[in-house]
Write a protein that holds these residues in place. Structure first.
Motif, PDB file in Angstrom:
ATOM      1  N   MET A   1       0.838  -1.190   0.000  1.00 35.59           N
ATOM      2  CA  MET A   1       0.000   0.000   0.000  1.00 35.59           C
ATOM      3  C   MET A   1       0.881   1.251   0.000  1.00 35.59           C
ATOM      4  O   MET A   1       2.031   1.201   0.421  1.00 35.59           O
ATOM      5  N   ILE A   2       0.315   2.340  -0.459  1.00 41.77           N
ATOM      6  CA  ILE A   2       1.067   3.580  -0.596  1.00 41.77           C
ATOM      7  C   ILE A   2       0.394   4.676   0.215  1.00 41.77           C
ATOM      8  O   ILE A   2      -0.827   4.790   0.225  1.00 41.77           O
ATOM      9  N   ARG A   3       1.214   5.445   0.865  1.00 41.08           N
ATOM     10  CA  ARG A   3       0.717   6.634   1.559  1.00 41.08           C
ATOM     11  C   ARG A   3       1.487   7.840   1.038  1.00 41.08           C
ATOM     12  O   ARG A   3       2.716   7.856   1.040  1.00 41.08           O
ATOM     13  N   LYS A   4       0.764   8.820   0.545  1.00 42.88           N
ATOM     14  CA  LYS A   4       1.403  10.026   0.026  1.00 42.88           C
ATOM     15  C   LYS A   4       1.226  11.161   1.020  1.00 42.88           C
ATOM     16  O   LYS A   4       0.106  11.536   1.374  1.00 42.88           O
ATOM     17  N   LYS A   5       2.327  11.717   1.479  1.00 41.74           N
ATOM     18  CA  LYS A   5       2.309  12.836   2.413  1.00 41.74           C
ATOM     19  C   LYS A   5       2.739  14.106   1.690  1.00 41.74           C
ATOM     20  O   LYS A   5       3.689  14.096   0.918  1.00 41.74           O
ATOM     21  N   THR A   6       2.031  15.186   1.946  1.00 38.21           N
ATOM     22  CA  THR A   6       2.332  16.459   1.307  1.00 38.21           C
ATOM     23  C   THR A   6       2.852  17.439   2.350  1.00 38.21           C
ATOM     24  O   THR A   6       2.211  17.663   3.371  1.00 38.21           O
ATOM     25  N   LYS A   7       3.987  18.009   2.065  1.00 37.63           N
ATOM     26  CA  LYS A   7       4.581  19.000   2.951  1.00 37.63           C
ATOM     27  C   LYS A   7       4.667  20.324   2.206  1.00 37.63           C
ATOM     28  O   LYS A   7       5.242  20.405   1.133  1.00 37.63           O
ATOM     29  N   ILE A   8       4.063  21.363   2.784  1.00 41.45           N
ATOM     30  CA  ILE A   8       4.058  22.679   2.156  1.00 41.45           C
ATOM     31  C   ILE A   8       5.238  23.478   2.705  1.00 41.45           C
ATOM     32  O   ILE A   8       5.354  23.673   3.912  1.00 41.45           O
ATOM     33  N   ILE A   9       6.087  23.953   1.835  1.00 44.32           N
ATOM     34  CA  ILE A   9       7.257  24.727   2.233  1.00 44.32           C
ATOM     35  C   ILE A   9       6.939  26.202   2.031  1.00 44.32           C
ATOM     36  O   ILE A   9       6.686  26.639   0.904  1.00 44.32           O
ATOM     37  N   PRO A  10       6.930  27.029   3.090  1.00 47.30           N
ATOM     38  CA  PRO A  10       6.603  28.453   2.945  1.00 47.30           C
ATOM     39  C   PRO A  10       7.535  29.135   1.949  1.00 47.30           C
ATOM     40  O   PRO A  10       8.737  28.870   1.926  1.00 47.30           O
ATOM     41  N   PRO A  11       6.997  30.028   1.112  1.00 49.98           N
ATOM     42  CA  PRO A  11       7.837  30.678   0.103  1.00 49.98           C
ATOM     43  C   PRO A  11       8.822  31.685   0.679  1.00 49.98           C
ATOM     44  O   PRO A  11       9.797  32.040   0.011  1.00 49.98           O
ATOM     45  N   ASP A  12       8.577  32.189   1.906  1.00 54.85           N
ATOM     46  CA  ASP A  12       9.460  33.189   2.524  1.00 54.85           C
ATOM     47  C   ASP A  12       9.660  34.395   1.613  1.00 54.85           C
ATOM     48  O   ASP A  12      10.754  34.960   1.526  1.00 54.85           O
ATOM     49  N   GLY A  13       8.616  34.787   0.930  1.00 56.59           N
ATOM     50  CA  GLY A  13       8.690  35.923   0.024  1.00 56.59           C
ATOM     51  C   GLY A  13       7.598  35.810  -1.016  1.00 56.59           C
ATOM     52  O   GLY A  13       6.543  35.226  -0.766  1.00 56.59           O
ATOM     53  N   GLY A  14       7.838  36.350  -2.208  1.00 56.70           N
ATOM     54  CA  GLY A  14       6.844  36.263  -3.264  1.00 56.70           C
ATOM     55  C   GLY A  14       5.553  36.954  -2.859  1.00 56.70           C
ATOM     56  O   GLY A  14       5.541  38.120  -2.468  1.00 56.70           O
ATOM     57  N   TRP A  15       4.454  36.208  -2.965  1.00 56.91           N
ATOM     58  CA  TRP A  15       3.150  36.759  -2.581  1.00 56.91           C
ATOM     59  C   TRP A  15       3.117  37.111  -1.089  1.00 56.91           C
ATOM     60  O   TRP A  15       2.345  37.957  -0.655  1.00 56.91           O
ATOM     61  N   GLY A  16       3.971  36.480  -0.326  1.00 53.73           N
ATOM     62  CA  GLY A  16       4.022  36.784   1.099  1.00 53.73           C
ATOM     63  C   GLY A  16       4.373  38.233   1.390  1.00 53.73           C
ATOM     64  O   GLY A  16       3.996  38.767   2.438  1.00 53.73           O
TER      65      GLY A  16
ATOM     66  N   SER B   1      -2.218  34.117   8.307  1.00 57.06           N
ATOM     67  CA  SER B   1      -1.705  34.032   6.942  1.00 57.06           C
ATOM     68  C   SER B   1      -0.242  34.444   6.886  1.00 57.06           C
ATOM     69  O   SER B   1       0.569  33.801   6.214  1.00 57.06           O
ATOM     70  N   PHE B   2       0.111  35.500   7.597  1.00 58.58           N
ATOM     71  CA  PHE B   2       1.509  35.953   7.606  1.00 58.58           C
ATOM     72  C   PHE B   2       2.437  34.856   8.133  1.00 58.58           C
ATOM     73  O   PHE B   2       3.482  34.566   7.537  1.00 58.58           O
ATOM     74  N   ASN B   3       2.078  34.233   9.224  1.00 57.50           N
ATOM     75  CA  ASN B   3       2.921  33.185   9.805  1.00 57.50           C
ATOM     76  C   ASN B   3       3.054  31.977   8.892  1.00 57.50           C
ATOM     77  O   ASN B   3       4.085  31.289   8.912  1.00 57.50           O
ATOM     78  N   SER B   4       2.038  31.705   8.078  1.00 58.46           N
ATOM     79  CA  SER B   4       2.104  30.556   7.179  1.00 58.46           C
ATOM     80  C   SER B   4       2.982  30.825   5.962  1.00 58.46           C
ATOM     81  O   SER B   4       3.488  29.884   5.349  1.00 58.46           O
ATOM     82  N   TYR B   5       3.165  32.083   5.595  1.00 61.29           N
ATOM     83  CA  TYR B   5       3.967  32.428   4.418  1.00 61.29           C
ATOM     84  C   TYR B   5       5.462  32.512   4.712  1.00 61.29           C
ATOM     85  O   TYR B   5       6.263  32.513   3.779  1.00 61.29           O
ATOM     86  N   PHE B   6       5.830  32.609   5.980  1.00 65.50           N
ATOM     87  CA  PHE B   6       7.239  32.816   6.302  1.00 65.50           C
ATOM     88  C   PHE B   6       7.689  31.814   7.351  1.00 65.50           C
ATOM     89  O   PHE B   6       6.928  31.450   8.256  1.00 65.50           O
ATOM     90  N   ASN B   7       8.945  31.412   7.222  1.00 66.90           N
ATOM     91  CA  ASN B   7       9.567  30.526   8.191  1.00 66.90           C
ATOM     92  C   ASN B   7      10.910  31.111   8.627  1.00 66.90           C
ATOM     93  O   ASN B   7      11.035  31.639   9.723  1.00 66.90           O
TER      94      ASN B   7
END
Length: 504
Positions: A1-16, A132-138
């Motif tokens: 069986m397969i499990r696919k995990k998605t990890k979102i990496i904040p852009p730290d810029g761009g639209w942020g 939203s701000f905290n999610s766009y930057f790390n």
């Protein structure tokens, strides 16, 4: 069986970067009118209709109460609706009060329009903007937060002069209409809250579990094309394995789990008909781990409330100590800057000297934000200690304030006070993200807002009683000192416990 995990990496810029602008506009159009414009615009109007300074305090108190207590709704709303949708609703609520301010004729009208409608509106918008701000930057979160607050300084300096000019040339109604147009910039703050998933890089991790439970194979791809290729190859491998071994599960709803001893990864084994399942629980945007969602059929109303508002945060004494300290320090700092001009006049300073002292505090605030922005660009540090240092500086300054001194020394004292105040106000939006996941930020902010609301009620009544009983400014300042000393002591204890060497 397969499990696919998605990890979102904040852009730290761009639209942020536009989200950073949104933070500045939300605070500048929602909070600045209360802090620097309300007395200038509405003070004379309230005096003309026969209400004194107490009516100003009543309206601003109602605004603060609605703003703080509405913040607790952020977590359940963000769990169900997009940030942009919630922010637009809050902005329309805020602007309805701003438009109706043009037509007020009595104090209770202003309590409803400015106090309730605008207060509830900004109470809904601000947690969404900060989330939203905290999610766009790390990595750049501290620097961009300082930069957003640095952009508020020109507003605080320019707004009083501009609106005083407007009052002289366009009258009260015209000035309120101009204020309404200025506050409409909050729509920009709401519109720029685009979902971070549209602008962030996605990293996929495919975890293949041999159905006989022997080995776990993992592959990580950041390119969607490579991901599809990997999925096809892995599915073929799984289909070959399924021909040899079958997984018998009497209760598929329980989703049995396989634990790998070497990697420590817990993986769900799904029904054979489900070849590929996507899991976003480990996303950096939604990283709450080890938490079991409540079962509506088995849990009671109280358990649902705990989950909705994430009241499990209250199980941690460090969180309680942090929130109570932040709320009380914020209240004491705000009241000191409000009462200190009156104290100086009673001690013999003329209004021009008092105005220069207030200006000196504003300059110190600007310098503090600029220094913090510059340092956070190159140095990474914990903002809780910055907040602690600012609280300690303002605590010392309030004690020195009781000493008789010349105007030059008082100017220097207010400059240092403003500098310390910048260290208190700037870190607030990211203090919670240093200790908790971004998903828990709305709940932490809501509990902090409610604490601020109760602090305004009880601490305000207590300090007001002290002032009325003794009728002496010195006793009021001593009350500030006693409360601050208790808070600083508890924070010293927390800092020691967090940094003491661990026993081997």
């Amino acid at each position: 069986m397969i499990r696919k995990k998605t990890k979102i990496i904040p852009p730290d810029g761009g639209w942020g970067n536009l989200v950073v602008l949104g933070v500045t506009l939300a605070i500048g159009t929602g909070i600045a009118p209360l802090q620097v414009l309300f007395s200038i615009i509405f003070g004379n109007f309230l005096s003309e209709i026969g209400d004194g300074p107490s009516s100003v305090a009543t309206v601003t108190s109602v605004f603060a109460m609605c703003f703080t207590f509405t913040g607790v709704l952020a977590n359940p709303l963000i769990q169900r609706f997009p940030l942009r949708t919630i922010s637009l609703f809050g902005t329309m609520l805020f602007m309805s009060g701003a438009v109706l301010n043009i037509f007020v004729t009595k104090t209770w009208h202003l309590i409803v329009t400015f106090g309730i409608l605008s207060g509830m509106g900004i109470g809904i918008v601000l947690p969404c903007v900060l989330t939203s701000f905290n999610s766009y930057f790390n990595k750049r979160r501290a620097f961009m937060n300082s930069l957003a607050h640095l952009g508020l300084c020109p507003l605080y300096i320019a707004l009083p002069v501009c609106f005083q000019y407007s009052l002289e040339n366009y009258g009260f109604r015209g000035t309120v209409a101009i204020l309404c147009a200025f506050e409409a910039n909050m729509f920009i703050a709401a519109i720029v809250l685009s979902p971070v998933e549209k602008h962030a890089q996605k990293e996929y991790e495919l975890v293949t579990v041999a159905v006989n439970g022997k080995n776990i194979e993992k592959e990580t791809k950041t390119n969607d094309g490579d991901l599809e290729k990997t999925e096809n190859e892995t599915q073929l491998s799984v289909e070959n394995t399924e021909n040899e071994t079958k997984v018998h599960d009497e209760n598929l709803e329980n989703e049995p789990k396989v634990n790998d001893e070497n990697t420590g990864i817990e993986i769900k084994v799904f029904d054979e008909s489900s070849k590929l399942t996507e899991d976003t629980n480990n996303s950096i945007i939604n990283p709450r781990e080890n938490e079991i969602a409540p079962n509506n059929d088995q849990s009671g109303i109280w358990q649902q409330i705990i989950h909705m508002f994430d009241l499990t945060l209250l199980h941690e004494w460090k969180f309680i100590n942090l929130v109570i300290g932040m709320a009380m320090f914020f209240y004491l700092d705000l009241n000191f800057l409000t009462l200190s001009p009156m104290f100086l006049i009673r001690r013999g300073f003329d209004p021009k000297q008092v105005a220069w002292c207030v200006t000196s505090a504003g300059i110190g605030d600007f310098v503090g934000r600029f220094v913090l922005t510059a340092f956070s660009k190159y140095i990474r540090f914990k903002y809780w200690y910055i907040y602690f240092a600012g609280s300690l500086i303002t605590f010392i300054c309030r004690n020195v304030f009781l000493i008789e001194m010349s105007q030059k020394l008082m100017l220097g004292l207010f400059f240092v006070t403003g500098f310390g105040r910048s260290l208190i106000l700037t870190p607030i939006p990211i203090l919670f993200t240093e200790r908790y996941s971004i998903e828990r930020f709305p709940a932490a902010w809501g509990l902090y807002s409610v604490t601020c609301g109760f602090t305004n009620i009880f601490l305000g009544a207590f300090i007001g009683s002290i002032a009325d009983y003794f009728k002496n400014d010195t006793y009021t300042m001593h009350t500030f000192t006693i409360i601050s000393s208790v808070l600083i002591t508890t924070w010293f204890i927390q800092a020691y416990l967090e940094n003491r060497p661990k026993k081997q």
